[in-house]
Design a protein around this motif. Structure first.
Motif, PDB file in Angstrom:
ATOM      1  N   PHE A  50     -79.736   4.136 -18.119  1.00 41.64           N
ATOM      2  CA  PHE A  50     -79.916   4.594 -16.746  1.00 41.64           C
ATOM      3  C   PHE A  50     -79.601   3.432 -15.805  1.00 41.64           C
ATOM      4  O   PHE A  50     -79.974   2.287 -16.067  1.00 41.64           O
ATOM      5  CB  PHE A  50     -81.337   5.094 -16.514  1.00 41.64           C
ATOM      6  CG  PHE A  50     -81.520   6.548 -16.814  1.00 41.64           C
ATOM      7  CD1 PHE A  50     -81.431   7.504 -15.808  1.00 41.64           C
ATOM      8  CD2 PHE A  50     -81.765   6.979 -18.109  1.00 41.64           C
ATOM      9  CE1 PHE A  50     -81.590   8.851 -16.076  1.00 41.64           C
ATOM     10  CE2 PHE A  50     -81.923   8.316 -18.399  1.00 41.64           C
ATOM     11  CZ  PHE A  50     -81.840   9.268 -17.373  1.00 41.64           C
ATOM     12  N   LYS A  51     -78.943   3.718 -14.711  1.00 45.31           N
ATOM     13  CA  LYS A  51     -78.507   2.660 -13.795  1.00 45.31           C
ATOM     14  C   LYS A  51     -79.685   1.820 -13.312  1.00 45.31           C
ATOM     15  O   LYS A  51     -79.596   0.591 -13.248  1.00 45.31           O
ATOM     16  CB  LYS A  51     -77.768   3.281 -12.612  1.00 45.31           C
ATOM     17  CG  LYS A  51     -76.466   3.955 -13.000  1.00 45.31           C
ATOM     18  CD  LYS A  51     -75.831   4.684 -11.822  1.00 45.31           C
ATOM     19  CE  LYS A  51     -74.573   5.432 -12.260  1.00 45.31           C
ATOM     20  NZ  LYS A  51     -74.000   6.226 -11.132  1.00 45.31           N
ATOM     21  N   GLY A  52     -80.794   2.465 -12.993  1.00 44.05           N
ATOM     22  CA  GLY A  52     -81.949   1.735 -12.512  1.00 44.05           C
ATOM     23  C   GLY A  52     -82.576   0.863 -13.574  1.00 44.05           C
ATOM     24  O   GLY A  52     -83.021  -0.259 -13.287  1.00 44.05           O
ATOM     25  N   ASN A  99     -86.296  11.498 -12.008  1.00 45.00           N
ATOM     26  CA  ASN A  99     -84.961  10.926 -12.104  1.00 45.00           C
ATOM     27  C   ASN A  99     -83.996  12.046 -12.451  1.00 45.00           C
ATOM     28  O   ASN A  99     -84.388  13.226 -12.448  1.00 45.00           O
ATOM     29  CB  ASN A  99     -84.923   9.795 -13.137  1.00 45.00           C
ATOM     30  CG  ASN A  99     -83.968   8.679 -12.740  1.00 45.00           C
ATOM     31  OD1 ASN A  99     -82.771   8.913 -12.552  1.00 45.00           O
ATOM     32  ND2 ASN A  99     -84.497   7.464 -12.598  1.00 45.00           N
ATOM     33  N   ASN A 100     -82.763  11.700 -12.744  1.00 45.17           N
ATOM     34  CA  ASN A 100     -81.763  12.713 -13.032  1.00 45.17           C
ATOM     35  C   ASN A 100     -80.727  12.116 -13.972  1.00 45.17           C
ATOM     36  O   ASN A 100     -80.369  10.933 -13.847  1.00 45.17           O
ATOM     37  CB  ASN A 100     -81.099  13.176 -11.730  1.00 45.17           C
ATOM     38  CG  ASN A 100     -80.352  14.482 -11.882  1.00 45.17           C
ATOM     39  OD1 ASN A 100     -79.318  14.542 -12.562  1.00 45.17           O
ATOM     40  ND2 ASN A 100     -80.853  15.532 -11.256  1.00 45.17           N
ATOM     41  N   THR A 101     -80.234  12.924 -14.907  1.00 42.73           N
ATOM     42  CA  THR A 101     -79.220  12.414 -15.833  1.00 42.73           C
ATOM     43  C   THR A 101     -77.895  12.122 -15.137  1.00 42.73           C
ATOM     44  O   THR A 101     -76.992  11.540 -15.747  1.00 42.73           O
ATOM     45  CB  THR A 101     -78.984  13.381 -17.006  1.00 42.73           C
ATOM     46  OG1 THR A 101     -78.631  14.676 -16.489  1.00 42.73           O
ATOM     47  CG2 THR A 101     -80.230  13.508 -17.872  1.00 42.73           C
ATOM     48  N   SER A 102     -77.767  12.468 -13.866  1.00 45.51           N
ATOM     49  CA  SER A 102     -76.588  12.041 -13.098  1.00 45.51           C
ATOM     50  C   SER A 102     -76.578  10.533 -12.907  1.00 45.51           C
ATOM     51  O   SER A 102     -75.542   9.959 -12.530  1.00 45.51           O
ATOM     52  CB  SER A 102     -76.562  12.738 -11.736  1.00 45.51           C
ATOM     53  OG  SER A 102     -77.702  12.388 -10.966  1.00 45.51           O
ATOM     54  N   ASN A 103     -77.718   9.880 -13.184  1.00 44.45           N
ATOM     55  CA  ASN A 103     -77.815   8.423 -13.050  1.00 44.45           C
ATOM     56  C   ASN A 103     -77.553   7.684 -14.355  1.00 44.45           C
ATOM     57  O   ASN A 103     -77.812   6.473 -14.438  1.00 44.45           O
ATOM     58  CB  ASN A 103     -79.200   8.053 -12.514  1.00 44.45           C
ATOM     59  CG  ASN A 103     -79.416   8.523 -11.095  1.00 44.45           C
ATOM     60  OD1 ASN A 103     -78.515   8.409 -10.256  1.00 44.45           O
ATOM     61  ND2 ASN A 103     -80.583   9.078 -10.816  1.00 44.45           N
ATOM     62  N   PRO A 110     -85.366   6.517 -18.143  1.00 42.82           N
ATOM     63  CA  PRO A 110     -85.239   5.980 -16.779  1.00 42.82           C
ATOM     64  C   PRO A 110     -86.202   4.822 -16.515  1.00 42.82           C
ATOM     65  O   PRO A 110     -87.163   4.604 -17.263  1.00 42.82           O
ATOM     66  CB  PRO A 110     -85.605   7.185 -15.894  1.00 42.82           C
ATOM     67  CG  PRO A 110     -85.460   8.386 -16.779  1.00 42.82           C
ATOM     68  CD  PRO A 110     -85.794   7.915 -18.159  1.00 42.82           C
TER      69      PRO A 110
END
Length: 262
Positions: free
Chosen positions: A54-56, A191-195, A224
Motif C-alpha cells: 500500500f502506498k501509505g 482504505n481502498n485497494t486503489s492505493n 494498509p
C-alpha cells in the motif's frame, strides 16, 4: 448478489450460495440470516502475504530503505507466510499472548488461486483467480521488515480468514474495493485497494515470476498503513466491499483453545 463458497464448521464439503448484503445468504433456494451459520476457514492452501504494497505503508518506511540493513528499496515483492497454525474462522477468538498488551490488526484482501499459476502476465493473471476472501493479518507490533517476523506474525490464531470465498466474477474490480476496520463497533481505519503499489494482477505477475502458486493458495495483496491496535476483550471487524465481513474477538490466550473460548 454475489456467488460464494463456504464451509460449515466440522464439515469439509464446500457449499455454494448467494450473499445479499448486508446479512442474508441464499442456500438451496432458501434465505438465511448469516447468524444461522458457523463458518469454518474456507481455504486449504498456503497463505502468502506481501509487505509494503500500500502506498501509505511504503511511505512510512521509505526514508529508511537506503539505510542499514536494507541499503536499497525492494525491487520485488516482500513476501512472508502465515502458516496453518495461524488459521481461524469467522467468529473464532484471537489469542492475546500474556506477554503482550496489544496486537495489530491487518485488514487484507485475499486472492484465492483457482489453478496453477506460473510466470503469469498481468493481462491474464486474473484468469487464475478462483475468488476473494478476507484475512485479518494479526501481529504483535514490530518494526522489522528485514527478517521474517515469525514470532510476531505466526502465533496460533493470528490469521482469521473468511467468512467465505466470493467468486471472482461476482467482484467487479479488485483494485477498487473499500476496506474498513471496526473495533467494538467503531470505525477505526479505512482504505481502498486503489492505493496498491502493485495492482492485484501486477502482484500476481511479479510473484509468479519466481514461484508457483497452486490451486487453493492465497495471496494477501497487502495491509494498509495505520491499522488499529487491539487489546483483550476487543471485537474487531474487517469489511471489504463486495466480499463480506470478518469478525473476531480478542481473548487472553488462557481463555482460548483452537479458536474457541474454553
Amino acid at each position: 448478489m454475489a456467488n460464494i463458497k463456504f464451509k460449515h464448521q466440522g464439515i469439509q464439503l464446500m457449499q455454494e450460495g448467494l450473499f445479499e448484503a448486508p446479512d442474508s445468504v441464499m442456500l438451496d433456494a432458501e434465505q438465511h440470516n448469516i447468524s444461522e451459520f458457523n463458518f469454518d476457514v474456507p481455504i486449504n492452501g498456503t497463505v502468502y502475504g506481501a509487505l509494503l504494497n500500500f502506498k501509505g505503508a511504503y511511505a512510512q518506511y521509505e526514508g529508511q530503505l537506503n539505510d542499514d540493513p536494507y541499503k536499497a528499496p525492494p525491487k520485488a515483492p516482500i513476501l512472508y507466510i502465515k502458516p496453518i497454525n495461524t488459521y481461524i474462522g469467522d467468529g473464532e477468538a484471537v489469542p492475546m499472548p500474556q506477554s503482550e498488551e496489544t496486537l495489530s490488526a491487518g485488514a487484507a484482501l485475499a486472492v484465492v488461486i483457482g489453478k496453477t499459476a506460473t510466470r503469469l502476465e498481468k493481462s491474464n493473471a486474473l484468469d487464475h483467480v478462483a475468488g476473494y476472501t478476507i484475512v485479518n493479518d494479526i501481529s504483535i507490533p514490530h518494526e522489522s521488515i528485514y527478517r521474517p517476523a515469525y514470532k510476531e506474525k505466526a502465533r496460533d490464531g493470528f490469521c482469521p480468514i473468511g467468512p467465505w470465498i466470493t467468486e471472482r466474477d461476482s467482484v467487479g474490480d479488485p483494485n477498487a474495493l473499500k476496506i474498513s476496520v471496526y473495533v467494538n463497533g467503531e470505525l477505526k481505519a479505512e482504505n481502498n485497494t486503489s492505493n496498491l503499489i502493485r495492482s492485484v494482477e501486477g502482484l500476481l505477475a511479479d510473484v509468479t515470476e519466481f514461484m508457483t502458486l497452486y490451486e487453493g493458495d492465497v495471496l494477501l495483496v497487502g495491509v494498509p498503513e495505520d491499522m488499529p491496535l487491539l487489546k483483550a476483550g476487543d471485537t474487531v471487524k474487517v469489511e471489504v466491499e463486495g466480499i463480506g465481513v470478518l469478525e473476531n474477538e480478542v481473548l487472553d490466550e488462557n481463555q482460548v483453545a483452537g479458536g474457541k473460548r474454553k
